[in-house]
Scaffold this motif. Structure first.
Motif, PDB file in Angstrom:
ATOM      1  N   CYS A 113       0.806  -1.230   0.000  1.00 15.90           N
ATOM      2  CA  CYS A 113       0.000   0.000   0.000  1.00 15.90           C
ATOM      3  C   CYS A 113       0.837   1.277   0.000  1.00 15.90           C
ATOM      4  O   CYS A 113       0.346   2.336  -0.393  1.00 15.90           O
ATOM      5  N   LEU A 114       2.080   1.181   0.469  1.00 12.22           N
ATOM      6  CA  LEU A 114       2.871   2.389   0.686  1.00 12.22           C
ATOM      7  C   LEU A 114       3.097   3.197  -0.582  1.00 12.22           C
ATOM      8  O   LEU A 114       3.183   4.431  -0.529  1.00 12.22           O
ATOM      9  N   GLY A 115       3.182   2.518  -1.718  1.00 14.85           N
ATOM     10  CA  GLY A 115       3.427   3.223  -2.975  1.00 14.85           C
ATOM     11  C   GLY A 115       2.349   4.239  -3.314  1.00 14.85           C
ATOM     12  O   GLY A 115       2.607   5.227  -4.012  1.00 14.85           O
ATOM     13  N   HIS A 116       1.129   4.013  -2.809  1.00 16.76           N
ATOM     14  CA  HIS A 116       0.021   4.942  -3.079  1.00 16.76           C
ATOM     15  C   HIS A 116       0.158   6.237  -2.278  1.00 16.76           C
ATOM     16  O   HIS A 116      -0.599   7.179  -2.495  1.00 16.76           O
ATOM     17  N   TYR A 117       1.117   6.271  -1.339  1.00 16.47           N
ATOM     18  CA  TYR A 117       1.267   7.432  -0.467  1.00 16.47           C
ATOM     19  C   TYR A 117       2.585   8.159  -0.692  1.00 16.47           C
ATOM     20  O   TYR A 117       3.000   8.972   0.136  1.00 16.47           O
ATOM     21  N   VAL A 118       3.239   7.896  -1.810  1.00 16.36           N
ATOM     22  CA  VAL A 118       4.497   8.551  -2.141  1.00 16.36           C
ATOM     23  C   VAL A 118       4.314   9.341  -3.432  1.00 16.36           C
ATOM     24  O   VAL A 118       3.665   8.878  -4.364  1.00 16.36           O
ATOM     25  N   GLY A 119       4.899  10.545  -3.466  1.00 15.72           N
ATOM     26  CA  GLY A 119       4.742  11.437  -4.609  1.00 15.72           C
ATOM     27  C   GLY A 119       3.711  12.508  -4.282  1.00 15.72           C
ATOM     28  O   GLY A 119       3.482  12.839  -3.115  1.00 15.72           O
ATOM     29  N   GLU A 120       3.086  13.059  -5.306  1.00 17.32           N
ATOM     30  CA  GLU A 120       2.003  14.017  -5.080  1.00 17.32           C
ATOM     31  C   GLU A 120       0.723  13.244  -4.825  1.00 17.32           C
ATOM     32  O   GLU A 120       0.269  12.483  -5.687  1.00 17.32           O
ATOM     33  N   ILE A 121       0.163  13.418  -3.633  1.00 11.95           N
ATOM     34  CA  ILE A 121      -1.042  12.672  -3.257  1.00 11.95           C
ATOM     35  C   ILE A 121      -2.127  13.644  -2.816  1.00 11.95           C
ATOM     36  O   ILE A 121      -1.854  14.771  -2.408  1.00 11.95           O
ATOM     37  N   GLU A 122      -3.355  13.188  -2.913  1.00  7.40           N
ATOM     38  CA  GLU A 122      -4.495  13.990  -2.445  1.00  7.40           C
ATOM     39  C   GLU A 122      -4.788  13.597  -1.007  1.00  7.40           C
ATOM     40  O   GLU A 122      -4.886  12.415  -0.676  1.00  7.40           O
ATOM     41  N   GLN A 123      -4.920  14.603  -0.139  1.00  9.85           N
ATOM     42  CA  GLN A 123      -5.072  14.326   1.286  1.00  9.85           C
ATOM     43  C   GLN A 123      -6.066  15.300   1.914  1.00  9.85           C
ATOM     44  O   GLN A 123      -6.042  16.492   1.637  1.00  9.85           O
ATOM     45  N   VAL A 124      -6.934  14.765   2.767  1.00 11.17           N
ATOM     46  CA  VAL A 124      -7.840  15.598   3.561  1.00 11.17           C
ATOM     47  C   VAL A 124      -7.214  15.762   4.940  1.00 11.17           C
ATOM     48  O   VAL A 124      -7.020  14.771   5.653  1.00 11.17           O
ATOM     49  N   PRO A 125      -6.857  16.993   5.346  1.00  5.77           N
ATOM     50  CA  PRO A 125      -6.260  17.192   6.674  1.00  5.77           C
ATOM     51  C   PRO A 125      -7.202  16.724   7.775  1.00  5.77           C
ATOM     52  O   PRO A 125      -8.422  16.700   7.599  1.00  5.77           O
ATOM     53  N   PRO A 126      -6.649  16.362   8.933  1.00  7.81           N
ATOM     54  CA  PRO A 126      -7.488  15.935  10.061  1.00  7.81           C
ATOM     55  C   PRO A 126      -8.445  17.049  10.495  1.00  7.81           C
ATOM     56  O   PRO A 126      -8.130  18.244  10.359  1.00  7.81           O
TER      57      PRO A 126
END
Length: 328
Positions: A113-126
């Motif tokens: 799964c880690l590969g999906h979280y490396v590079g430019e990613i879309e994220q909703v802050p807490p």
């Protein structure tokens, strides 16, 4: 007649102290503590660190506060421990559970799964974050019971690796990321993707911008240095209720790093005394030497043994944009 301004209270010191922030202490509290300890005129921090987190909190004094944006925009490294099986309202141990699971991911499954979280990613802050919503901090709205809706944003994660797996319930990670990235959100989203949920139980920042783990100094060491320089009171003064002051700041000042340490990724223009004086007066100077660049969008100039200006190089000349007047 023009009214004269008040003389600033405190010492006109310039530089950085790279604090190893203890858990349970807020970033603003740390700034106040060091400003009092150093008796400094001006003090600020480069990048908020949650009270439940420990580690690097760069504290800027005097002219160094003008270089804070270069630190805040730099890469940050975090080491954090995720506990699987529970998602909380705050994505850490401060919140209450909102989802649970009996599933526990294997290390191979996590790595996939880690590969999906490396590079430019879309994220909703807490929801419990310092993000402003209609002028209010998200964590203030969340604590008052309001439903917080935060839009997703693009952030950059340069690397994300497993450090160790102490047991089936916990995994330790290290992440290097860009400005605005929340590792609590990484833990939350990773837990959802793995179908087991998760939240952070330990979080430590080990690097910010140009500053590394070896630069950090614990708060206790600074307090001890302050005690070394504190005056000794006689019995009569103590009986009268007098409080000892720090009169020798040398033990504390040994921990100060020069302001330009924050600018290591920029081109340095080293000037002679005459050129430095011209730049301090706001004038541009022609750079000499075959290795001097003709153009550079961002550079800093040093002279008279200190940082004197931020600016740009155009057609072989350094043009100051912000001059540092402190003597430090």
């Amino acid at each position: 007649m023009a009214r004269r301004g008040k003389k600033p209270k405190g010492r006109a010191i310039n530089g950085w102290v790279i604090l190893d922030k203890p858990k349970g202490m807020g970033s603003t509290d740390c700034v106040g503590k060091l400003k009092w300890l150093y008796f400094a005129q001006k003090c600020g921090h480069a990048g908020t660190l949650d009270p439940l987190a420990s580690g690097m909190l760069p504290i800027a004094f005097g002219d160094a506060t003008k270089t804070v944006p270069y630190v805040m925009d730099g890469r940050k490294t975090y080491r954090f421990t995720v506990r699987w099986g529970v998602q909380t309202t705050t994505d850490d141990t401060e919140g209450t559970p909102v989802a649970t699971s009996d599933l526990r991911p294997g290390e191979d499954q996590i790595r996939e799964c880690l590969g999906h979280y490396v590079g430019e990613i879309e994220q909703v802050p807490p929801a419990f974050s310092a993000i402003k919503i209609a002028g209010e901090r998200a964590y203030d709205l969340a604590r008052s019971g309001e439903t917080v809706e935060i839009e997703s944003r693009i952030v950059t994660v340069h690397s994300l690796d497993i450090v160790e797996t102490p047991d089936a319930d916990t995994t330790v990670f290290e992440a290097e990321c860009g400005k605005g990235t929340y590792v609590r959100a990484i833990a939350r989203d990773l837990g959802r993707d793995l179908g087991c949920y998760g939240h952070i139980v330990e979080l430590r920042r080990t690097a910010v911008g140009a500053f590394e783990e070896a630069d950090m100094v614990p708060l206790d060491d600074l307090l001890e240095a302050g005690e070394e320089g504190r005056e000794e009171l006689d019995a009569e003064a103590i009986e009268a209720g007098a409080k000892a002051r720090i009169i020798d700041f040398e033990p504390l000042d040994e921990y100060i790093i020069e302001p330009e340490a924050a600018l290591s990724e920029l081109y340095e223009v080293m000037l002679g005394d005459d050129q430095a004086s011209r730049v301090l007066a706001g004038n541009s100077v022609l750079l000499k030497g075959r290795d001097a660049p003709a153009f550079c969008d961002e550079a800093f100039a040093t002279g008279h043994g200190r940082l004197i200006a931020l600016g740009a190089i155009e057609q072989g000349s350094f043009h100051p944009k912000r001059v540092f007047g402190g003597k430090g």
